[in-house]
Design a protein around this motif. Structure first.
Motif, PDB file in Angstrom:
ATOM      1  N   GLU A 126       8.327 -10.481  -3.820  1.00  9.20           N
ATOM      2  CA  GLU A 126       9.291  -9.383  -3.736  1.00  9.20           C
ATOM      3  C   GLU A 126       9.569  -8.325  -4.848  1.00  9.20           C
ATOM      4  OE1 GLU A 126      13.858  -7.816  -2.494  1.00  9.20           O
ATOM      5  OE2 GLU A 126      13.430  -9.891  -2.624  1.00  9.20           O
ATOM      6  N   VAL A 127       9.269  -6.890  -5.184  1.00  8.93           N
ATOM      7  CA  VAL A 127       9.054  -6.233  -6.311  1.00  8.93           C
ATOM      8  C   VAL A 127      10.133  -6.224  -6.621  1.00  8.93           C
ATOM      9  CG1 VAL A 127       8.424  -3.918  -7.191  1.00  8.93           C
ATOM     10  CG2 VAL A 127       6.638  -5.506  -5.421  1.00  8.93           C
ATOM     11  N   THR A 128      10.924  -6.181  -7.189  1.00 10.94           N
ATOM     12  CA  THR A 128      12.456  -5.815  -7.947  1.00 10.94           C
ATOM     13  C   THR A 128      12.601  -4.195  -9.303  1.00 10.94           C
ATOM     14  OG1 THR A 128      12.559  -7.241  -9.894  1.00 10.94           O
ATOM     15  CG2 THR A 128      12.739  -8.372  -7.483  1.00 10.94           C
ATOM     16  N   GLU A 129      14.227  -4.036  -9.135  1.00  9.49           N
ATOM     17  CA  GLU A 129      14.227  -3.250  -9.651  1.00  9.49           C
ATOM     18  C   GLU A 129      13.528  -3.569 -11.720  1.00  9.49           C
ATOM     19  OE1 GLU A 129      17.714  -1.138  -9.445  1.00  9.49           O
ATOM     20  OE2 GLU A 129      17.886  -1.291  -7.885  1.00  9.49           O
ATOM     21  N   ALA A 130      13.664  -4.515 -11.960  1.00  8.07           N
ATOM     22  CA  ALA A 130      13.202  -5.463 -12.955  1.00  8.07           C
ATOM     23  C   ALA A 130      11.637  -5.087 -13.794  1.00  8.07           C
ATOM     24  CB  ALA A 130      13.566  -6.846 -13.359  1.00  8.07           C
ATOM     25  N   ASP A 131      11.133  -5.055 -12.091  1.00 10.19           N
ATOM     26  CA  ASP A 131       9.455  -5.015 -12.425  1.00 10.19           C
ATOM     27  C   ASP A 131       9.223  -3.582 -12.353  1.00 10.19           C
ATOM     28  OD1 ASP A 131       8.424  -8.211 -11.310  1.00 10.19           O
ATOM     29  OD2 ASP A 131       8.959  -7.010  -9.958  1.00 10.19           O
ATOM     30  N   VAL A 132       9.712  -2.798 -12.110  1.00  7.84           N
ATOM     31  CA  VAL A 132       9.460  -1.937 -11.792  1.00  7.84           C
ATOM     32  C   VAL A 132      10.044  -1.166 -13.876  1.00  7.84           C
ATOM     33  CG1 VAL A 132      10.234   0.747 -11.724  1.00  7.84           C
ATOM     34  CG2 VAL A 132      10.589  -0.862  -9.749  1.00  7.84           C
ATOM     35  N   GLU A 133      11.067  -1.613 -13.629  1.00  5.89           N
ATOM     36  CA  GLU A 133      11.589  -0.873 -15.204  1.00  5.89           C
ATOM     37  C   GLU A 133      10.366  -1.204 -16.745  1.00  5.89           C
ATOM     38  OE1 GLU A 133      13.830   1.153 -15.549  1.00  5.89           O
ATOM     39  OE2 GLU A 133      13.714   1.647 -13.901  1.00  5.89           O
ATOM     40  N   ARG A 134      10.392  -2.883 -15.990  1.00  4.90           N
ATOM     41  CA  ARG A 134       9.508  -3.609 -16.955  1.00  4.90           C
ATOM     42  C   ARG A 134       8.195  -2.758 -16.718  1.00  4.90           C
ATOM     43  NH1 ARG A 134      10.642  -8.556 -16.349  1.00  4.90           N
ATOM     44  NH2 ARG A 134      10.013  -8.599 -14.325  1.00  4.90           N
ATOM     45  N   VAL A 138       6.058  -0.754 -19.950  1.00  5.82           N
ATOM     46  CA  VAL A 138       4.407  -0.609 -20.996  1.00  5.82           C
ATOM     47  C   VAL A 138       3.963   0.839 -20.652  1.00  5.82           C
ATOM     48  CG1 VAL A 138       2.104  -1.770 -19.249  1.00  5.82           C
ATOM     49  CG2 VAL A 138       4.419  -2.892 -19.702  1.00  5.82           C
ATOM     50  N   LEU A 139       4.238   1.215 -19.732  1.00  4.93           N
ATOM     51  CA  LEU A 139       3.569   2.610 -19.680  1.00  4.93           C
ATOM     52  C   LEU A 139       4.519   4.103 -20.694  1.00  4.93           C
ATOM     53  CD1 LEU A 139       3.765   4.083 -15.384  1.00  4.93           C
ATOM     54  CD2 LEU A 139       2.247   3.497 -17.192  1.00  4.93           C
ATOM     55  N   ARG A 140       5.356   3.293 -21.366  1.00  4.12           N
ATOM     56  CA  ARG A 140       6.428   4.020 -22.556  1.00  4.12           C
ATOM     57  C   ARG A 140       5.503   4.058 -24.055  1.00  4.12           C
ATOM     58  NH1 ARG A 140      11.568   2.639 -22.520  1.00  4.12           N
ATOM     59  NH2 ARG A 140      12.495   4.756 -24.085  1.00  4.12           N
ATOM     60  N   LYS A 141       5.471   3.139 -23.861  1.00  3.18           N
ATOM     61  CA  LYS A 141       4.716   2.077 -24.839  1.00  3.18           C
ATOM     62  C   LYS A 141       3.234   2.794 -25.005  1.00  3.18           C
ATOM     63  CE  LYS A 141       7.129  -2.532 -25.484  1.00  3.18           C
ATOM     64  NZ  LYS A 141       7.291  -3.571 -24.688  1.00  3.18           N
ATOM     65  N   GLN A 142       2.785   2.953 -23.790  1.00  6.92           N
ATOM     66  CA  GLN A 142       1.350   3.370 -23.744  1.00  6.92           C
ATOM     67  C   GLN A 142       1.487   4.976 -24.581  1.00  6.92           C
ATOM     68  OE1 GLN A 142      -0.080   3.055 -19.752  1.00  6.92           O
ATOM     69  NE2 GLN A 142      -1.223   1.219 -20.308  1.00  6.92           N
ATOM     70  N   LYS A 260      11.408   9.793  -8.537  1.00  7.26           N
ATOM     71  CA  LYS A 260      10.295   9.763  -7.900  1.00  7.26           C
ATOM     72  C   LYS A 260       9.203   9.019  -8.157  1.00  7.26           C
ATOM     73  CE  LYS A 260       7.113  11.017  -4.722  1.00  7.26           C
ATOM     74  NZ  LYS A 260       7.284  11.024  -3.082  1.00  7.26           N
ATOM     75  N   LEU A 261       9.348   8.676  -9.211  1.00  8.21           N
ATOM     76  CA  LEU A 261       8.263   8.267 -10.579  1.00  8.21           C
ATOM     77  C   LEU A 261       8.618   6.473 -10.202  1.00  8.21           C
ATOM     78  CD1 LEU A 261       6.185   7.704 -13.418  1.00  8.21           C
ATOM     79  CD2 LEU A 261       8.013   7.920 -14.488  1.00  8.21           C
ATOM     80  N   ARG A 262       9.967   5.963 -10.288  1.00 14.81           N
ATOM     81  CA  ARG A 262      10.407   4.965  -9.886  1.00 14.81           C
ATOM     82  C   ARG A 262      10.010   4.447  -8.808  1.00 14.81           C
ATOM     83  NH1 ARG A 262      14.079   5.968 -13.234  1.00 14.81           N
ATOM     84  NH2 ARG A 262      14.708   4.605 -15.211  1.00 14.81           N
ATOM     85  N   GLU A 263      10.142   5.370  -7.530  1.00 10.89           N
ATOM     86  CA  GLU A 263       9.714   4.943  -5.855  1.00 10.89           C
ATOM     87  C   GLU A 263       7.848   4.900  -6.096  1.00 10.89           C
ATOM     88  OE1 GLU A 263       9.055   7.776  -2.039  1.00 10.89           O
ATOM     89  OE2 GLU A 263      10.806   7.624  -3.251  1.00 10.89           O
ATOM     90  N   GLU A 264       7.100   5.335  -6.816  1.00  9.85           N
ATOM     91  CA  GLU A 264       5.783   6.013  -6.596  1.00  9.85           C
ATOM     92  C   GLU A 264       5.102   3.591  -7.753  1.00  9.85           C
ATOM     93  OE1 GLU A 264       3.098   7.618  -5.519  1.00  9.85           O
ATOM     94  OE2 GLU A 264       4.355   8.963  -5.039  1.00  9.85           O
ATOM     95  N   VAL A 265       6.519   3.609  -8.666  1.00 13.25           N
ATOM     96  CA  VAL A 265       5.674   2.687  -9.616  1.00 13.25           C
ATOM     97  C   VAL A 265       6.100   1.296  -8.782  1.00 13.25           C
ATOM     98  CG1 VAL A 265       6.385   1.601 -11.575  1.00 13.25           C
ATOM     99  CG2 VAL A 265       5.589   3.732 -11.765  1.00 13.25           C
TER     100      VAL A 265
END
Length: 428
Positions: A126-134, A138-142, A260-265
């Protein structure tokens, strides 16, 4: 003319073909006569060369063509008459005048074993909020930016240094650099080297010893201690972008902002999790089917698959810049995978025929639309698939495999195993 079939070891068969030598010679003469009407030979006008010279020049070539055509014709007739399914190419040999043999392999009869014996462990994620934030991290670090920092360096900082390394008072090869860029904590250099750089401000210098590991790649340095003098030229601290509207737009989200970004992720992570679960389950099902269904695999088909895989590997290496003459790939490198591929192709075909498995149009469409979701314009991707019969054929083959996997899962022993997304991705 008649043919007899002999069963050899495993899937090998041998057909004895009896040709009429007189008929062969007659056909050779007929073709040479036809050829002589247009052939050009030095010293003669087209079509005026003596038959003896035409025969001398082209006789062997024409006889080979006639013989090859006759053998292929007789072989095809024998295969049809004896209802043989030929796998690969026959090998022709002459036994005596007018008598030839064709050795070849036939396709095996594949009867799928008891799928109830197959055991499959299916990950449940199950994809969790923690997975989305993680993932957002990664996207921020890129997209990290580095700003000048008026402080001592820390892990994560981007620094530039000058350094000189010496052994016994002499600079060793590779032991000196100017304006060397380094992100502290990434592990690009030895831990002892990076550790001594922590806390230095721009303009500060430090002298320290570093002992190279016993297994260091440069054998002349392995196990030895060097003295380094390093000068910190600059320190830049990382600045990660905030997850705001601007950040969302930079990732293609024109409306809806961070929500919307979190939803897409989350949707992308769910699709990737589903794909990985399907791959893992499918691999177990295929291994299970092979285990419960032993059968001989035609060596000729394996050899053909080896050559196909080898050609792809060579082309890939050439595309990476290697010269063809430097590429040395042994057939044995590809044989295990080639055998598995051929065996699975035969097994799946046998399973599909025995169970009436086909690619339903609605499932084909759903598979294409699933592929398209990862692209900016899904409709364009769907149209691209439906514009080419070969592309669509590949999708239909995938759907058939999916249907077979679903059918096996309904009959075999399945254990659902809870997993985190990181475990599934191999990161935990």
């Amino acid at each position: 003319m008649s043919a007899t079939v002999e069963t050899l070891e495993g899937l090998e068969r041998r057909v004895t073909l009896n040709l009429n030598p007189a008929a062969i010679e007659a056909e050779v003469g007929k073709r040479l006569q036809k050829l002589s009407k247009n052939v050009k030979l030095d010293g003669f006008r087209p079509g005026k060369a003596p038959m003896k010279m035409v025969t001398l020049r082209y006789g062997r070539e024409v006889r080979g063509e006639v013989l090859g055509d006759a053998l292929q014709s007789e072989f095809a007739q024998a295969v049809t008459e004896h209802k043989l399914e030929v796998a690969g190419y026959p090998r022709f040999e002459q036994a005596s005048e007018g008598v030839f043999s064709a050795t070849f392999e036939v396709y095996p009869v594949v009867t799928v074993g008891d799928v109830g014996q197959i055991k499959v462990t299916r990950p449940v994620v199950e994809v969790t909020e923690a997975d989305v934030e993680r993932t957002l991290d990664v996207l921020r670090k890129q997209r990290v930016r580095y700003n000048p920092a008026d402080r001592g360096s820390e892990n994560g900082d981007r620094v530039h240094i000058d350094y000189v390394g010496k052994m016994n008072g002499e600079v060793f090869q590779g032991g000196e650099a100017k304006d060397f860029p380094l992100i502290l904590g990434e592990g690009r250099t030895l831990p002892d080297f990076e550790g001594n750089l922590l806390g230095l401000k721009a303009g500060e210098s430090k002298t320290f010893d570093v002992t190279f590991p016993e297994d260091y790649f440069a054998k002349e340095l392995a196990g030895k201690t060097a003295t380094f003098e390093a000068t910190m030229k600059s320190v830049h601290a990382p600045h990660l972008p905030e997850v705001d509207d601007e950040f969302a737009r930079s990732l293609g989200i024109s409306e809806g902002g961070p929500a919307k970004l979190r939803e897409e992720v989350a949707a992308n992570l769910a699709r990737e999790a589903k794909r990985r679960i399907q791959v893992r389950v499918k691999e177990q099902v295929m291994d299970g089917l092979l285990a419960v269904t032993p059968f001989d695999v035609p060596k000729g088909l394996i050899a053909m698959e080896v050559q196909t895989m080898k050609e792809h590997a060579v082309n890939d290496l050439k595309a990476r810049g290697m010269k063809e003459q430097d590429i040395k790939l042994a057939d044995s490198m590809f044989e295990p995978q080639a055998k598995r591929r051929v065996a699975l192709g035969l097994l799946l075909n046998g399973f599909a025929q025995a169970n009436g498995v086909a690619a339903e149009e609605d499932k084909v469409r759903a598979k294409v639309e699933e592929f398209s979701q990862s692209y900016e314009d899904p409709a364009e991707v769907v149209a691209w698939y439906y514009q080419d019969a070969n592309r669509l054929r590949e999708v239909k083959a995938m759907v058939v495999e999916d249907n077979i996997v679903d059918m096996v899962l309904g009959r075999c022993q399945v254990t659902d195993e809870p997993n985190t997304l990181e475990q599934l991705m191999g990161k935990a």
